[in-house]
Design an enzyme around this catalytic site. Structure first.
Site, mmCIF file in Angstrom:
data_model
loop_
_atom_site.group_PDB
_atom_site.id
_atom_site.type_symbol
_atom_site.label_atom_id
_atom_site.label_comp_id
_atom_site.label_asym_id
_atom_site.label_seq_id
_atom_site.Cartn_x
_atom_site.Cartn_y
_atom_site.Cartn_z
ATOM 1 C CE LYS A 18 -5.250 -13.361 4.374
ATOM 2 N NZ LYS A 18 -4.964 -12.136 5.098
ATOM 3 C CD GLU A 35 -2.054 -10.109 -10.752
ATOM 4 O OE1 GLU A 35 -2.980 -10.620 -10.085
ATOM 5 O OE2 GLU A 35 -1.779 -8.901 -10.716
ATOM 6 N N GLY A 71 -1.059 -10.887 3.956
ATOM 7 C CA GLY A 71 -0.248 -11.410 2.848
ATOM 8 C C GLY A 71 1.220 -11.022 2.965
ATOM 9 N NE ARG A 72 0.920 -4.778 4.276
ATOM 10 C CZ ARG A 72 -0.395 -4.749 4.037
ATOM 11 N NH1 ARG A 72 -0.909 -5.459 3.058
ATOM 12 N NH2 ARG A 72 -1.193 -4.003 4.781
ATOM 13 C CD GLU A 97 -0.120 -4.754 -0.360
ATOM 14 O OE1 GLU A 97 -0.053 -4.727 -1.612
ATOM 15 O OE2 GLU A 97 -0.219 -5.811 0.282
ATOM 16 C CG HIS A 152 29.623 1.466 -9.401
ATOM 17 N ND1 HIS A 152 30.821 2.125 -9.600
ATOM 18 C CD2 HIS A 152 29.827 0.609 -8.367
ATOM 19 C CE1 HIS A 152 31.717 1.655 -8.741
ATOM 20 N NE2 HIS A 152 31.153 0.739 -7.971
ATOM 21 C CE LYS A 161 -5.590 -7.441 -5.876
ATOM 22 N NZ LYS A 161 -5.851 -8.222 -4.671
HETATM 23 O O1 F6P Z 1 -1.384 -6.695 -3.807
HETATM 24 C C1 F6P Z 1 -2.556 -6.910 -3.090
HETATM 25 C C2 F6P Z 1 -2.547 -8.242 -2.416
HETATM 26 O O2 F6P Z 1 -3.798 -8.423 -1.844
HETATM 27 C C3 F6P Z 1 -1.432 -8.384 -1.379
HETATM 28 O O3 F6P Z 1 -1.746 -7.853 -0.161
HETATM 29 C C4 F6P Z 1 -1.210 -9.850 -1.375
HETATM 30 O O4 F6P Z 1 0.017 -10.175 -0.801
HETATM 31 C C5 F6P Z 1 -1.282 -10.151 -2.849
HETATM 32 O O5 F6P Z 1 -2.316 -9.305 -3.328
HETATM 33 C C6 F6P Z 1 -1.547 -11.586 -3.205
HETATM 34 O O6 F6P Z 1 -2.756 -12.058 -2.664
HETATM 35 P P1 F6P Z 1 -3.068 -13.581 -2.547
HETATM 36 O O7 F6P Z 1 -2.052 -14.225 -1.666
HETATM 37 O O8 F6P Z 1 -4.444 -13.670 -1.982
HETATM 38 O O9 F6P Z 1 -3.006 -14.181 -3.933
#
Ligand code: F6P
Length: 540
Positions: free
Chosen positions: A204, A210, A265-266, A351, A382, A507
């Site tokens: 987003k 990452e 995002g979620r 979240e 199990h 972060k």
């Molecule tokens: O984990 C925090 C967060 O901001 C989530 O809400 C989001 O889904 C994720 O990081 C990834 O963010 P982005 O889509 O901006 O890379």
């Protein structure tokens, strides 16, 4: 007003203290309970009769929803009001699955035409990749699609791809890279040919550490093999709200699929974040998936509260968390295809509702979101079910199952597996609810010393969700059901389910620490963090 100030909350507190309900009694007193405490919507059947509540409690819970303004808040969300107050944003994921002729406004502008413009581009692109028309830099068709993303840009696509694998093009390899641990990328691409691999960089913000780290590594991996910057345009597309960052990364914005800040995002699987899924299952199936979500949206918007699936699931959850003392929710899909559904729900629920202040910033005086966990059945039986059956904690469960198998096993075998699978769903919820009394155990001839060990107290609440089969449409409806359940709980708890400030601190600190790991500069953290960093510097 906090929910605890409502008359309904006070009534529920009294009811919880006065009524020590047992499921045995509740079922004995009402032979029709199983049919009465059930509801249907958007292709799903919800049995909540094995929750520890009676009509008085249910009515008080429904009053609580009304007093907390759940319906008004729902309507405000669906109208595009900026209910995400801490970020000043509308919350309009429901617009992503609305039909072409709908009119849903954000800041006075109908967003549906732009949603469908992107959906059309996604469909077109997916068709090109699936048909082999889209070629890699050397002229090869695409054989592997790798989504790079994390959190909402990964968990939804992974879960839905696995869930709908039955409908996917088996000639395409679809992989997901999320972890900044380099082994994730290395293992996912080790058998792939760069010349026939397409990367979808899904983020987003297009700034997430990452995802950006993995995207740069993917680019290096591709260029090492193909040796020409021009290859990027044929092997990288982006899904984002941030065109500037996409451009800076080197992806042509012609190859960018857009979404908007009113999509959390979620809550973004049904936006362009679903591009990998669209390529895997095809645009027609993706539309069916969106239609299933829309079915549930309509149910949520219009069904009376007492028959409204998300409302009922939210309220039974509130009863369990706030009045019966449960602190977690086990989600137990009896479908191997849904094995990642609990992980997906962890982000969606935790979240969203892992919050400790109300919308106005006051400390809440009650528990909010539960710990969500689980695993596909029967495997979980199990592993951890022992604790659910005989441990000391109250763990409400959501069972999810289907009538029909999709599995192409030797003639007749598929449904045999399904019958055994579903027998376990029904057996588990029955055992949790009714247990086994010491008298019953003795009746089996069990020696007295073993009677306490073999006794099951029962009275452990669960709900069961059933659909005929796992299709794009039923999956879409299931996801929307949980989205709205989370919404209703957030509305009752008076919290903002649509921000996630708590993820930010870690972060920021990681960005500060990263350069310190390879350097020799003085460290100014607490003594524990300093010692850990020094250890790492020595051993790396
Ligand atoms: O984990 C925090 C967060 O901001 C989530 O809400 C989001 O889904 C994720 O990081 C990834 O963010 P982005 O889509 O901006 O890379």
């Amino acid at each position: 007003m906090q929910p605890t100030d409502t008359a309904a909350w006070k009534a529920l507190t009294t009811l919880a203290a006065e009524r020590q309900l047992t499921l045995r009694d509740l079922f004995a007193d009402d032979p029709e309970r199983g049919q009465k405490y059930a509801a249907e919507g958007a292709g799903w059947y919800l049995d909540y009769s094995k929750q520890r509540l009676d009509r008085a409690i249910l009515n008080a819970l429904l009053d609580l929803a009304r007093e907390c303004g759940v319906e008004e808040r729902r309507d405000a969300m669906l109208r595009g009001e900026k209910i995400n107050v801490t970020e000043g944003r509308a919350v309009l994921h429901t617009a992503l699955r609305a039909p072409r002729d709908a009119d849903i406004r954000a800041d006075g502008q109908n967003v549906v035409p732009q949603v469908h413009a992107v959906l059309d581009r996604m469909a077109d692109f997916a068709r090109q990749v699936r048909s082999g028309e889209w070629r890699g830099f050397t002229g090869e068709p695409i054989h592997a699609v790798v989504n790079i993303g994390i959190g909402g840009s990964d968990l939804g696509p992974v879960m839905a791809y696995e869930a709908l694998e039955h409908y996917s093009d088996r000639n395409l390899t679809v992989r997901f890279v999320s972890n900044v641990d380099g082994s994730d990328f290395a293992e996912k691409v080790r058998d792939l040919d760069p010349a026939s691999t397409l990367f979808i960089v899904s983020s987003k913000t297009f700034t997430t550490l990452e995802t950006m780290t993995n995207a740069h590594t993917a680019r290096r991996w591709l260029l090492d093999a193909l040796g020409d910057e021009a290859a990027v345009a044929r092997h990288f597309v982006a899904v984002s709200t941030n065109a500037d960052e996409v451009r800076q990364f080197g992806i042509d914005t012609a190859n960018m699929f857009e979404f908007w800040d009113w999509v959390g995002g979620r809550y973004s699987l049904d936006s362009a974040i679903g591009l990998s899924l669209t390529i895997a299952i095809g645009p027609e199936h993706f539309r069916e998936f969106l239609d299933g979500m829309h079915d549930m949206d309509r149910h949520f918007a219009s069904a009376p509260l007492e028959q409204n699936l998300p409302v009922l699931m939210a309220l039974t959850g509130i009863w369990n968390q706030n009045f019966l003392g449960a602190c977690s929710l086990a989600v137990l899909p009896y479908s191997q295809y849904l094995r990642s559904f609990p992980a997906y729900l962890q982000q969606l629920d935790m979240e969203s509702n892992g919050k400790h202040v109300t919308l106005s910033g006051a400390e809440v005086g009650y528990d909010t979101g539960p710990i969500v966990w689980g695993q596909a059945g029967t495997n979980g039986q199990h592993a951890f079910y022992q604790l659910i059956h005989q441990g000391t904690r109250l763990i409400p469960c959501d069972f999810i199952g289907f009538a029909r198998s999709l599995t192409p096993l030797p003639a007749g075998e598929g449904q045999t597996h399904q019958d055994l699978l579903m027998a376990n769903v029904f057996a588990q919820s029955e055992a949790l609810a009714f247990g086994k009394t010491p008298q019953q155990v003795r009746g089996d001839g069990v020696p007295e010393t073993l009677v306490p060990h073999k006794t099951f107290a029962g009275n452990r609440p669960s709900s069961t969700l059933l659909a005929r089969d796992l299709t794009p449409r039923s999956l879409g409806a299931l996801i929307a059901l949980y989205e709205h359940k989370v919404f209703v709980q957030g509305a009752v708890w008076d919290i903002n389910s649509f921000d996630q400030w708590g993820v930010e601190l870690g972060k920021v600190l990681a960005q500060r620490i990263a350069p310190e790991l390879s350097g020799e500069q003085d460290l100014h953290h607490d003594s524990s963090t300093n010692a850990l960093i020094r250890w790492y510097r020595r051993e790396r």
